[in-house]
Design a protein around this motif. Sequence first.
Motif, PDB file in Angstrom:
ATOM      1  N   SER A  12      -7.149 -19.682  37.876  1.00  0.00           N
ATOM      2  CA  SER A  12      -6.980 -20.520  36.682  1.00  0.00           C
ATOM      3  C   SER A  12      -8.303 -21.201  36.328  1.00  0.00           C
ATOM      4  CB  SER A  12      -5.926 -21.594  36.958  1.00  0.00           C
ATOM      5  OG  SER A  12      -6.480 -22.641  37.755  1.00  0.00           O
TER       6      SER A  12
ATOM      7  N   GLU B 281      -1.310 -21.403  40.936  1.00  0.00           N
ATOM      8  CA  GLU B 281      -0.800 -21.839  39.635  1.00  0.00           C
ATOM      9  C   GLU B 281       0.123 -20.772  39.054  1.00  0.00           C
ATOM     10  OE1 GLU B 281      -3.048 -23.529  36.589  1.00  0.00           O
ATOM     11  OE2 GLU B 281      -4.136 -24.932  37.884  1.00  0.00           O
TER      12      GLU B 281
ATOM     13  N   PHE C 152      -3.898 -17.561  40.533  1.00  0.00           N
ATOM     14  CA  PHE C 152      -2.579 -17.405  39.933  1.00  0.00           C
ATOM     15  C   PHE C 152      -1.633 -16.767  40.947  1.00  0.00           C
ATOM     16  CE2 PHE C 152      -5.084 -17.304  35.852  1.00  0.00           C
ATOM     17  CZ  PHE C 152      -4.542 -18.471  35.324  1.00  0.00           C
TER      18      PHE C 152
END
Length: 594
Positions: A563, A590, A569
């Motif tokens: 991110s 994330e 991610f």
Amino acid sequence: MEGNYTCRILLIDLSTEKVSWSHLNKEVFHMLVGGRGLAIYYLLKNNPGNIDAFHPENSILFATGPLTGVVAGGSSAIIASKSPLTNLYYDDTIVGRLPVSLRKAGINMLVLKGRSETPIYLWINDGEVEFRKANHIWGLNVVKSTETLLRETSREAGIAVIGRGGEYLVRYASIVTDGYYAVGGGLGAVFGAKKLKGIAVQGLHEIPKPAMFKDSGKRLHPDAGFQCTRVKHTLEAYRLLNERSLLATENFRVINRKQVEYFIEDLSKIQYKEKSCQGCLMRCPSVIEFGDCLMELDWKAVHMLGPNISTFNREKVFSQIYGAFKLGLDPVSAGNVIGWAYEAFEKECFKGLLNPEAEEALRSREVHRLLSDISERRGLGALLAEGVYKASKIVLKGASKYAVHFYGMEVPGIDPRVDDRIALHYTTSGYLRDDCLMALVNQCNQQNPVENVIHVENEVHLRKSLVLCGNISLENSVYSMMLITVTGDQSFTPENLYIVGERIATLIQLFNLREGLHQRTGRIPLRLLEETIISDDKGEINPLDKEKLDLMLKKYYEKRGWSPLGRPFKNTYTKLGINKIMPKLLYLCEEDPE
């Protein structure tokens, strides 16, 4: 594992003097291979999060690879822990007798945790562990300590010891292996916090070696057609960096290319000793005989305790490196800190804070006295022992402006204002100090700088997991052939090996995020963002362009599958297979973008 390779882990708890053995999970081996890969995996899995580097539960480990002791250029291992300078992941490569001794003793990874109540050293004789009192060598320098351990154990043992710097928890104390190679990052202080003076390891068993590697010295020598990415003589590396005007002097204030060139010419007149690592036919002329020992001479040490602090006298520079070496201090960090202290003193940042003796040591530039004071945290030395980042925060009065570091790790002389790729690498990985810098200089790809940095980092992560010498770089197809031959594991295809580098990069990021890392270009030293640097051949070189670097960093994160805040991610976590070996780290990732 298949073939002739199994990964055995020896865990020693210094608090309880308990010794235990375990085997590495097969799937972890497939994904991470060895060395750096296994080191970051073990620390992520077993170190409690957010503990201080000096906490007893912070493990320090030695990790070999499947090629250690099997191929030429494979007599290396990784030593890893949390760095006291950054409280982030750090590792360094050790060479010599110790890595091969570990393999011969049936140890693929040695893990040390806990803290002894009194000074000790470990004698590991073919896998049998003795806890021996070290009161009689506590306080000795690294040369005498090494000799004592060899005398009390075996002349064939591999040795790792600390000096006074480690005993006094200097945050950039070194570990010296086999009497001549110093490890940075402050890992010597981690030994010191555990009251561990050193280790001696002897192995009595031959390392299984496939027939094709019986004469591996000739097969893997660069003259046989393989490429060296790094010059084998430290002066060649030093000369290349200077030719490209990458080396800052006087605490990153100027680039004196001509003066450094004369200095390098003077260095080239001395007689270097060629020293082969165990099992390698490449005799690298990078060792000098100085005082009572052989000493690994690295360009980073030469520059930081030489031109960085305005010292261009060859014998004086060697004497200063030797002084740091014997005391168990990393010469790169020591030179950076002393250079900062000189400038902070000139700018009156210390006004009213120092006694007359300390002022005189800085005014007259008494390097040996400063090194001695640092190693025992005496007077001004107690402040300088904290490293440039923490010391500058304690002093205040604008002193932070002159401190050049990334994440608390002192910079080894290459100025990123000259090359944006260097700036990006420092920004993303400045807590490490490995082969990436020289690889970037050698490749010199300015057309696709972000891709170039990622490629080089992945390549170095892979080589550090194989734990091959930095002087040898082969195609992934050759690494694949080696690993399949040694392990019998057909999954080590060239394509899968490239992903190993990607996977390790993301694991290191996850570890550091867990330990509180928040990446921003604001972590770039103010000097590099605000000040031009004067080069005697290029004139004024502008400060780093923050907007440009932000865009490069954004693209870097995108290419990594992270991110904008540097968090992987969830899709990246899964795609790299990390969820299969470390399912509990998902909270650090994330949500995938829409």
